[in-house]
Design an enzyme around this catalytic site. Sequence first.
Site, short mmCIF file in Angstrom:
data_model
loop_
_atom_site.label_atom_id
_atom_site.label_comp_id
_atom_site.label_asym_id
_atom_site.label_seq_id
_atom_site.Cartn_x
_atom_site.Cartn_y
_atom_site.Cartn_z
N GLU A 65 29.05 44.92 52.07
CA GLU A 65 27.98 45.37 52.95
C GLU A 65 27.97 44.65 54.30
O GLU A 65 27.21 45.02 55.19
CB GLU A 65 26.62 45.17 52.26
CG GLU A 65 26.37 46.07 51.06
CD GLU A 65 27.09 45.63 49.79
OE1 GLU A 65 27.33 46.47 48.92
OE2 GLU A 65 27.43 44.42 49.68
N ALA A 87 32.31 35.43 50.36
CA ALA A 87 33.38 34.90 49.52
C ALA A 87 33.78 35.96 48.50
O ALA A 87 32.93 36.52 47.82
CB ALA A 87 32.92 33.63 48.81
N VAL A 88 35.08 36.22 48.45
CA VAL A 88 35.64 37.14 47.46
C VAL A 88 36.64 36.35 46.64
O VAL A 88 37.60 35.80 47.19
CB VAL A 88 36.33 38.35 48.13
CG1 VAL A 88 36.77 39.36 47.08
CG2 VAL A 88 35.43 39.01 49.16
N ILE A 89 36.38 36.28 45.34
CA ILE A 89 37.24 35.48 44.46
C ILE A 89 37.95 36.42 43.48
O ILE A 89 37.33 37.29 42.86
CB ILE A 89 36.40 34.43 43.71
CG1 ILE A 89 35.71 33.52 44.74
CG2 ILE A 89 37.26 33.62 42.75
CD1 ILE A 89 34.69 32.58 44.17
N THR A 93 40.74 42.04 37.53
CA THR A 93 40.87 43.47 37.84
C THR A 93 41.26 43.60 39.31
O THR A 93 41.18 42.64 40.08
CB THR A 93 39.53 44.21 37.60
OG1 THR A 93 38.58 43.77 38.59
CG2 THR A 93 39.00 43.92 36.21
N HIS A 95 39.63 44.78 41.64
CA HIS A 95 38.43 44.80 42.48
C HIS A 95 38.58 43.91 43.71
O HIS A 95 38.21 44.29 44.82
CB HIS A 95 37.23 44.35 41.64
CG HIS A 95 35.93 44.41 42.36
ND1 HIS A 95 35.31 43.30 42.88
CD2 HIS A 95 35.13 45.47 42.67
CE1 HIS A 95 34.18 43.66 43.47
NE2 HIS A 95 34.05 44.97 43.36
#
Length: 197
Positions: A65, A87-89, A93, A95
Amino acid sequence: MTLFEGTFAHSDTFRFAIVIGRFNDMITNKLLEGCQDCLKRHGVEVSGDSQATQVDYAWVPGCFELPLVARQLALSNRYDAIICLGAVIRGQTPHFDYVASEVSKGIAAVGFQTGVPVIFGVITADTMQQALERAGIKSNHGWGYGMNALEMASLMRQIKGSASNNFANGAISPAAHHTLSASMHSTVEASAESGTP
């Protein structure tokens, strides 16, 4: 020859917006603290009543977003730069790949479409440990994101000031200015339609 280079002085006239993703807030709160510390040490009023602060904050559910809210803030013409923190960890999967890719494209597109510097302050990490190291254990990347915002705000103000002076002094004719503006607008629209940041 004109040399444009951002500085970190005279920041008391800048306005910033910081958009923060709540997901992985253990990381994003640390990034926010580092960013605020940087801005404050460079003379930016980061907190206080609504009349005194130079920084507005927007919290969003997650990284996906960030671009939408950053774009709305940029279109308000109130800010010299916008900082997106998240933060994207990586998990088990795909994702991670989808989110990281779309967020980076989206944030880049906001800057291209609006002309407002939008700082990519999203940590992408394979593990929580790696993310924590980037958010304070080894160093806090939030500080660097604050520095980037200060530098880009200063740089863009210089460039815009130079363009205004050239136009006022007749260095750029009104017709040439109109042609250049139309050309830039067409390029941005074509880029947006093709999905190219």
